[in-house]
Design an enzyme around this catalytic site. Structure first.
Site, PDB file in Angstrom:
ATOM      1  N   SER A  49       7.031  -3.319  -4.600  1.00  0.00           N
ATOM      2  CA  SER A  49       7.300  -2.444  -3.481  1.00  0.00           C
ATOM      3  C   SER A  49       6.096  -2.192  -2.574  1.00  0.00           C
ATOM      4  O   SER A  49       6.229  -1.609  -1.498  1.00  0.00           O
ATOM      5  CB  SER A  49       7.807  -1.096  -4.012  1.00  0.00           C
TER       6      SER A  49
ATOM      7  N   LYS B 153      -0.575   3.274   0.487  1.00  0.00           N
ATOM      8  CA  LYS B 153       0.871   3.126   0.395  1.00  0.00           C
ATOM      9  C   LYS B 153       1.530   4.455   0.758  1.00  0.00           C
ATOM     10  O   LYS B 153       0.978   5.527   0.481  1.00  0.00           O
ATOM     11  CB  LYS B 153       1.244   2.708  -1.031  1.00  0.00           C
TER      12      LYS B 153
ATOM     13  N   SER C  17       4.820  -3.858  -8.944  1.00  0.00           N
ATOM     14  CA  SER C  17       4.816  -3.614  -7.499  1.00  0.00           C
ATOM     15  C   SER C  17       3.461  -3.744  -6.818  1.00  0.00           C
ATOM     16  O   SER C  17       3.373  -3.667  -5.597  1.00  0.00           O
ATOM     17  CB  SER C  17       5.395  -2.225  -7.200  1.00  0.00           C
TER      18      SER C  17
END
Length: 488
Positions: free
Chosen positions: A153, A78, A177
């Site tokens: 996210s 990420k 997330s």
């Protein structure tokens, strides 16, 4: 397109590498060729590190040691996990061009394991969002239906794994997330116990809530990745000095007699009927496998979203103060004074959702509002922790839906922050209590996945994996994969 990771687990890939059927360099080249063909549509990656990844793969081949199950296998990080010398932006304009001068602890651990980092996955800006629609750079699609969001996210990480671009990726989970994108994409996504995985090198959103965790297609793959990234880190003051077990140890063990709680609050108004039906069928499957199911109450769940958005926004507003145009990243080019540098840089560098949370958090911490908002939210957090503790006196796990709905259309909710925030109602309490939580595919409705959430006792990820593996092996839902992701 002929290459993807739909039919290969980490164990399969490790066996191929050991047997010399493929080299790490060849595997990495095939991975980039696949991403090149699929990502123009999917948009899972913010940026790729092809030259660095191939050099990494060649070094692993030269060493010839594939004893670690992750050695020589490509993966994604990420975009809020630091990589030394490689651009890391948190999907924000304000950090465009920023290259950290150190690795996050999880990056170091992956390097030590021999993992090959192919690039940075897209995300909501600074992890503030639930659909990956607040990214400054790209709009990631859901691997099962390109008209729908991948969740957030960690949407880029989830989409990349679901689309067969990489076999696993790391995300971060502050209020759901990792688990919510896992649910939307039919994956296994784990938020470890708070303190189990070091946060050093993770761009902080809410420091008392954030945790790094893996997204994979299978439970065993997830456990293998957690084996590699878990452990005490003296550079993280919230890291817990506790022995790390082999998280694959309980895989295959019977769940007969395991006591599983189902909270009545997880099936109340607001939970989509199709989601509830599929998750109840999954719970019945666990019961058929020998688990003992009981109904319980977590009465303070209803206050979780309100408490979370006060606490999270307060911590986030403090954490993003460092982005001021002085030390790193974007600086407004036409500022004529120091005050203008701050104002213009932050105005131009941050997106609307980040600004919204800064304002909410700053207000909650202000002298006139602290007692009424922040202090009250902290008290509610304690009540939520006590609710979980009470249930875990009698039960091994808590299960329910991961999300109230399935993946929704791109653009459908982004202009309604309240609706977006309520989408985390079932995942948020786990972060507030610091517990481990996992989402696994419970089945499909209308061709789209539905997530089953499993919540465990602190530092008891192994029991969650045990139950999830039993369900996974019985249903074999991971054999199904998206068709759109295989577009040539």
């Amino acid at each position: 397109m002929t290459f993807n990771y739909f039919d290969k687990t980490l164990a399969d890939l490790n066996a191929d590498l050991k047997a010399g059927k493929i080299t790490a360099e060849e595997l990495t080249k095939e991975t980039f060729a696949n991403i090149d063909q699929t990502d123009a549509d999917l948009q899972a990656f913010v940026r790729l590190h092809e030259e660095e990844a191939l050099a990494q793969a060649r070094a692993i081949d030269a060493k010839g040691d594939f004893s670690n199950p992750l050695a020589g296998i490509p993966m994604a990080l990420k975009d809020n996990i630091a990589t030394n010398g490689l651009e890391t932006t948190g999907a924000s304009h304000i950090l465009e061009g920023f290259k950290p001068v150190y690795d996050a602890t999880v990056t170091t651990k992956l390097n030590e394991a021999g993992a090959v980092v192919v690039g940075k996955a897209n995300m909501d800006e600074f992890a503030m969002g639930g659909s990956t629609e607040t990214s400054y750079y790209k709009q990631t699609k859901n691997a099962w239906d390109y008209t729908k969001v991948p969740g957030g996210s960690s949407g880029g990480s989830a989409a990349a794994v679901a689309a067969g671009q990489v076999p696993y990726a790391l995300g971060s989970d502050t209020g759901g997330s990792i688990r919510q994108p896992a649910a939307f994409n039919g994956l296994v996504g784990l938020k470890p116990t708070y303190g189990r995985v070091s946060r050093f090198g993770l761009f902080a959103m809410a420091s008392s809530l954030d945790q790094i965790g893996p997204l994979t297609r299978t439970v065993k793959d997830n456990a293998l990745v957690l084996n590699a990234i878990a452990g005490f880190d003296k550079r993280d003051s919230t890291s817990v000095e506790l022995e790390v077990p082999d998280f694959t140890e309980k895989l295959g063990q019977s769940i007969k007699g395991m006591k599983i709680a189902v909270p009545e609050e997880y099936f109340q108004e607001g939970i989509d009927a199709d989601v509830a039906t599929q998750v109840k069928a999954a719970i019945a499957q666990l019961e058929a496998l020998g688990a003992e199911i009981g109904q319980v109450s977590l009465p303070h769940t209803q206050y979780g979203v309100a408490a979370y958005y006060i606490l999270m926004s307060s911590e986030a507003s403090s954490n993003v103060q460092r982005y001021d145009g002085i030390r790193y990243g974007y600086r407004a080019p036409d500022a004529k004074s120091l005050e203008e540098v701050y104002k213009k840089t932050r105005t131009e560098g941050f997106g609307d959702e980040v600004k919204r949370r800064i304002m909410l958090g700053t207000y909650s911490l202000s002298a006139g509002a602290y007692d009424a908002f922040f202090k009250k939210a902290a008290q509610i957090r304690t009540l939520i922790i006590e609710d979980f503790n009470k249930v875990f006196e009698d039960y091994d796990l808590i299960v329910g839906p991961t999300t109230p709905t399935q993946a929704y259309g791109i653009g459908a909710e982004i202009d309604d922050p309240k609706t977006m925030y309520l989408g985390d109602v079932l995942t948020i309490p786990v972060n507030l209590a610091g517990l481990p939580g996992l989402s696994i595919n419970a089945g499909f409705n209308g061709g789209m996945p539905i997530g089953l959430q499993m919540i465990g006792k602190p530092f008891d990820e192994a029991t969650i994996y045990q139950a999830a593996y039993a369900f996974e092996q019985e249903t074999r839902l991971y054999d199904q994969h998206p068709e759109l992701a295989g577009k040539a």
